[in-house]
Design a protein around this motif. Structure first.
Motif, short mmCIF file in Angstrom:
data_model
loop_
_atom_site.label_atom_id
_atom_site.label_comp_id
_atom_site.label_asym_id
_atom_site.label_seq_id
_atom_site.Cartn_x
_atom_site.Cartn_y
_atom_site.Cartn_z
N SER A 623 15.49 8.20 0.38
CA SER A 623 15.84 6.79 0.31
C SER A 623 14.75 6.04 -0.43
O SER A 623 13.56 6.23 -0.20
CB SER A 623 15.99 6.24 1.73
N ALA A 624 15.16 5.17 -1.33
CA ALA A 624 14.18 4.39 -2.09
C ALA A 624 13.43 3.45 -1.16
O ALA A 624 12.25 3.16 -1.39
CB ALA A 624 14.89 3.60 -3.19
N ALA A 625 14.09 2.96 -0.09
CA ALA A 625 13.41 2.06 0.84
C ALA A 625 12.24 2.77 1.53
O ALA A 625 11.20 2.16 1.79
CB ALA A 625 14.41 1.54 1.87
N GLU A 626 12.41 4.05 1.82
CA GLU A 626 11.33 4.80 2.45
C GLU A 626 10.15 4.99 1.50
O GLU A 626 9.01 5.16 1.94
CB GLU A 626 11.85 6.16 2.91
N ALA A 627 10.42 4.96 0.20
CA ALA A 627 9.33 5.13 -0.78
C ALA A 627 8.59 3.84 -1.06
O ALA A 627 7.54 3.88 -1.71
CB ALA A 627 9.92 5.68 -2.09
N PHE A 628 9.10 2.69 -0.58
CA PHE A 628 8.48 1.41 -0.90
C PHE A 628 7.27 1.16 -0.01
O PHE A 628 7.37 1.16 1.22
CB PHE A 628 9.49 0.28 -0.74
N ASP A 629 6.14 0.96 -0.64
CA ASP A 629 4.89 0.62 0.05
C ASP A 629 4.34 -0.65 -0.59
O ASP A 629 3.90 -0.62 -1.74
CB ASP A 629 3.88 1.77 -0.08
N PRO A 630 4.35 -1.78 0.13
CA PRO A 630 3.88 -3.03 -0.49
C PRO A 630 2.44 -2.99 -0.97
O PRO A 630 2.05 -3.79 -1.82
CB PRO A 630 4.06 -4.06 0.65
N MET A 631 1.65 -2.06 -0.44
CA MET A 631 0.25 -1.97 -0.83
C MET A 631 0.01 -0.96 -1.95
O MET A 631 -1.12 -0.80 -2.39
CB MET A 631 -0.59 -1.58 0.39
N ALA A 632 1.04 -0.28 -2.39
CA ALA A 632 0.88 0.76 -3.41
C ALA A 632 0.48 0.14 -4.74
O ALA A 632 0.86 -0.98 -5.08
CB ALA A 632 2.15 1.56 -3.56
N GLU A 633 -0.28 0.92 -5.52
CA GLU A 633 -0.71 0.51 -6.85
C GLU A 633 0.17 1.17 -7.90
O GLU A 633 0.54 2.33 -7.75
CB GLU A 633 -2.17 0.91 -7.08
#
Length: 919
Positions: A623-633
């Motif tokens: 799932s793309a939602a599971e891959a979303f990390d607001p702190m990711a660079e």
């Protein structure tokens, strides 16, 4: 024949010393220009998705570049040949004309690409001057020559050359981009008629008088010259009437002119039919030319029908876009390639054996090539699935590349043999070979090649269909399985036939009853305004039906309740569900039990909902939602979307802004490590930012290059939505024209249902109309806030999340937190204006700059706050409902990083966050 067009004339009574003749060298050089343009056409066709004005560019590279050069080169050759002045079509004047022509073509094409109208004007003048000089040379040649049997051919060339400057002038006028009303559409049709039917059509007709029998290797039919002389005034009269109708009258009055032109072709072409009956075509050259003429005949018939059936030139311009491929690829390109394959071996010379060898090289696998070309082109113009059209377009491109490779190899081989002969290393002369009883054109070989070509196209169609998710089978039990899920119902031998109508995103009726064991046949009629289909959980389905079309679904023998839906992405979530209820047997496994009250989808063992037309099932993997990390660079080398507002163009008077919006399905990263397949205008979400003044006119050509229906709605214009905002299907286009009568930050978006899903999947953008007397500032930025409802990785938006208003990502300009990683810049003391649009589809915006205060607030067409007031008030937020827009202005008092957010803080934490870096 009295001309030197036949290969038999390539050898004289006495052998010539080895080496290329000046005449052959001249033709090699000038035809290299044609090949170069064709190569450029192939390159642009390969990369057209990444180029602006791609359709216009392809057409003009082919017609203005390759075809116009070929016309000038070969009309000069034919004119000199039929007038028995073979040496007169070479030398410095001819080279100067070609140089002028190509400089003009490059200027026109380059000027359109970079938006330099002066370059287009200069280029158009150079093209017109080159062709006018060519016409003058033809007139002088005709006067200098003795009377000849086929001198009327030169008159065709003179008439064609006289028409092109007029067509070029119309093209230059249209390039100005400030035409009002339907004048632009009238000029476009007149421009196309003059250039295609006049410049190209007259040249082809005049050439075929002598070239066609030469290709067939037969004598010219009796009366051919008389027919040619009689046809020319008919052709010119018909063309003049058609062009006059386009410029001055409603479309039906232009149709007789097209019919008159077609009648002129019939007069000229009757001898060609007699010649073909005397000796049937047996080569690629002849069949390619014949196929091209058939495409022309069909295109003229369709054109006349379009003109008769409408009273609007705008509609004519839209509908005639379907003739681009038949005329450009079907007629002109096939005639050009056929002529080149016949003429290039002749002008290379070297004796009959060399000509035959070169011809054999160019005609390799010709039956299969012709079958592939014409079958693929036919599928491209028919209403087939988008992926099938894409695959067929690739086949056409491969056929062009194959011809170019054969052409280059033929020239290279001939050159090598001549060089060996010149050095005294010629290959020994082989003993004469026994006569072949069957040549390369033997019937069984031709039929075998055609069958092979058609098989290639069929495999391509099957592959294109397999790529389309609609064609993938659904996993489910047979419809005949009884309610207990174990046995199958006993067939009754009866058939239950029901009629179902689609109205306003609903099936009517939405449920049907069928006795257990009956065979069920559903007759579906789409009376809506969008494309729909009906899919049952067993995998039985109709084709996708455009508005007004009908289809039939054979569900087979039915033993249990079944659920159905429309598989067009999002339509199921809009309520387009269907139920089959079995009577006369227990049906505990009911469609209602499986579908639920909302009808949101069938369930597999994992409980995952499936929408087999797209939506959540299109992606693969996590799932793309599971891959979303607001702190990711982001990865190294990341560059944020340019947020600087484009400057105003044009003067103080109303300006016409002409843009092409191409709907594309594009995989894009919307946050670090998060990828979605977006539906976009011109490949980006949000789409291009447009800017203008009150009174400016915007003309947008919408081209649907996607796989489902789309549309566009510009809030910046006030007009009846029926026609410009209608949904167009893949491969179609429309022209949307509006006048900006009021200032503001206006949204545009796809208005195809479900609108929420189309916007959520990327189909939105901003139009900024400056308020009158808007003061200048030091910097201007534009930020479009929107939400992403993530499906699977590389999949499309999750329609269920959209309906539930549960976004995963909120972003400015289409990428979460992108301006944290690549900040917007300013300097202390500078006045900065930030334009903001809340595109939604569901969330509002409360734009705020941390550490900053706004002294100017403009929202929805009016100022809430302006500097200089006695109250010395300020503002901390620009609050915008979905689809609202405005701007704020501020100055930064000291250096530092100033975050900006939407003050709906959960949305800021989902990615609607950035930084102003002030130095």
């Amino acid at each position: 024949m009295t001309t030197d067009l036949s290969p038999s004339t390539a050898s004289g009574p006495a052998p010539k010393p080895p080496g290329r003749s000046p005449r052959a060298l001249w033709h090699l050089g000038v035809n290299a220009i044609v090949v170069a343009w064709l190569g450029l056409f192939a390159a642009v066709a390969t990369a057209h998705h990444f180029l602006p004005h791609a359709s216009w560019l392809l057409v003009h590279i082919l017609l203005l570049g390759a075809v116009t050069n070929a016309v000038v080169i070969w009309s000069g050759h034919f004119a000199a040949s039929v007038l028995r002045l073979p040496e007169s079509n070479r030398g410095a004047p001819a080279a100067l004309r070609l140089a002028c022509l190509n400089a003009g073509a490059v200027a026109v094409i380059g000027g359109m690409l970079i938006g330099r109208r002066n370059a287009v004007l200069i280029g158009g003048c150079l093209v017109a001057a080159a062709v006018t000089a060519h016409a003058v040379w033809l007139v002088r040649l005709l006067r200098r020559a003795l009377p000849g049997r086929f001198s009327m051919t030169v008159r065709y060339y003179i008439a064609a050359s006289a028409l092109l400057p007029a067509g070029a002038a119309l093209g230059v006028v249209m390039a100005r981009g400030d035409l009002a009303g339907d004048l632009s559409d009238r000029l476009l049709i007149a421009h196309e008629m003059i250039n295609l039917l006049g410049w190209v059509g007259l040249t082809v007709a005049g050439t075929l008088i002598t070239l066609w029998p030469t290709m067939l290797r037969t004598r010219v039919a009796d009366g051919a010259e008389r027919a040619g002389r009689a046809a020319l005034p008919v052709l010119l009269t018909g063309l003049a009437a058609a062009v006059a109708g386009a410029l001055l009258a409603p479309p039906p009055l232009a149709a007789p002119g097209v019919a008159g032109y077609a009648a002129g072709l019939v007069v000229a072409g009757r001898p060609w039919l007699r010649e073909a009956r005397a000796k049937a075509p047996r080569s690629f050259a002849a069949w390619s030319v014949a196929a091209g003429c058939l495409w022309l005949a069909g295109s003229l018939t369709v054109l006349a029908g379009i003109l008769v059936s409408t009273t609007s030139w705008t509609t004519v311009a839209e509908r005639t876009s379907v003739l681009t491929a038949p005329l450009a690829a079907g007629w002109i390109a096939q005639v050009l390639l056929g002529a080149l394959s016949f003429l290039v071996p002749v002008v290379l010379g070297g004796g009959p054996a060399a000509v035959r060898a070169a011809t054999t090289g160019l005609e390799r696998a010709w039956p299969a090539r012709l079958a592939i070309t014409n079958a693929a082109l036919l599928l491209c113009v028919l209403p087939v699935p988008s992926m099938v059209r894409v695959v067929c377009s690739v086949l056409l491109l491969v056929m062009l590349l194959y011809f170019l490779v054969l052409l280059v190899l033929t020239v290279v081989r001939g050159t090598r043999k001549r060089r060996k002969a010149a050095r005294g290393h010629a290959d020994p002369v082989p003993a004469p070979a026994p006569a072949r009883t069957e040549g390369p054109s033997a019937p069984h070989r031709v039929l075998g090649g055609v069958a092979f070509g058609l098989a290639v196209v069929m495999l391509a169609v099957a592959g294109g269909g397999a790529v389309d998710v609609r064609s993938l089978p659904l996993v489910g039990r047979s419809a005949a399985t009884s309610a207990d899920g174990v046995s199958e119902v006993e067939p009754t031998g009866r058939t239950t036939t029901v009629d179902v109508t689609i109205r306003d995103m609903r099936f009517s009726p939405s449920a049907v009853d069928v006795p257990a064991g009956d065979r069920l046949v559903i007759r579906l009629h789409n009376t809506g305004t969008d494309t729909h289909d009906l899919v049952l959980e067993t995998g039985a389905r109709t084709d996708r039906l455009s508005p007004g079309k009908r289809g039939t679904l054979d569900a087979g023998v039915v033993g249990r309740d079944l659920s159905g839906w429309c598989s067009v992405v999002g339509h199921r979530q809009m309520g387009m569900v269907f139920a089959v209820r079995v009577t006369g047997a227990e049906a505990s496994d009911t469609a209602a039990d499986r579908d639920g009250a909302g009808g949101t989808g069938s369930q597999d063992g994992s409980g995952t909902a499936h929408d087999h037309g797209g939506g959540t099932s299109r992606g693969t993997g996590e799932s793309a939602a599971e891959a979303f990390d607001p702190m990711a660079e982001p990865t190294d080398g990341f560059t944020a979307r340019d947020a600087e507002l484009p400057p105003l163009t044009g003067g103080s008077s109303p300006t016409l802004h002409k843009r092409t919006f191409t709907v594309k399905e594009a995989e894009a990263e919307v946050a670090p490590g998060v990828r979605q397949t977006l539906w976009t205008f011109n490949g980006t979400a949000p789409g291009p930012v447009l800017r203008g003044r009150v009174g400016d006119i915007f003309e947008i050509i919408l081209v649907n290059d996607g796989t489902i229906g789309h549309s566009v709605d510009f809030h910046a214009g006030a007009l009846a939505p029926d026609r410009p905002m209608r949904t167009i299907q893949p491969g179609q286009s429309l022209t949307y024209r509006f006048t900006a009568t009021r200032s503001g930050v206006w949204m545009y978006h796809c208005s195809t249902m479900p609108m929420s899903l189309h916007i959520a999947n990327g189909m939105f953008g901003a139009v900024i109309i400056d308020p009158p007397d808007l003061p200048k500032v030091d910097r201007e930025y534009v930020l479009v806030q929107s939400e992403f409802y993530l499906g699977r990785q590389n999949g499309t938006a999750d329609a269920d999340k959209v309906n539930a208003k549960e976004p995963d990502v909120v972003a400015f300009n289409g990428y979460a937190n992108q301006y944290d990683h690549d900040p917007l810049t300013a300097r202390t003391g500078e006045r900065v204006r930030i334009w903001v649009l809340a595109a939604g589809p569901n969330a509002a915006s409360a734009f705020h700059v941390v550490g900053g205060q706004f002294d100017t607030v403009y929202r929805e067409g009016a100022y809430d706050l302006q500097p200089g007031g006695s109250e010395r008030g300020g503002a901390q937020v620009l609050d915008l409902a979905p689809a609202s827009g405005g701007f704020v202005e501020t100055t930064f008092p000291e250096a530092g990083d100033y975050p900006f957010v939407t003050h709906v803080m959960t949305d800021a934490e989902r990615g609607a966050h950035g930084v102003f870096r002030v130095r």
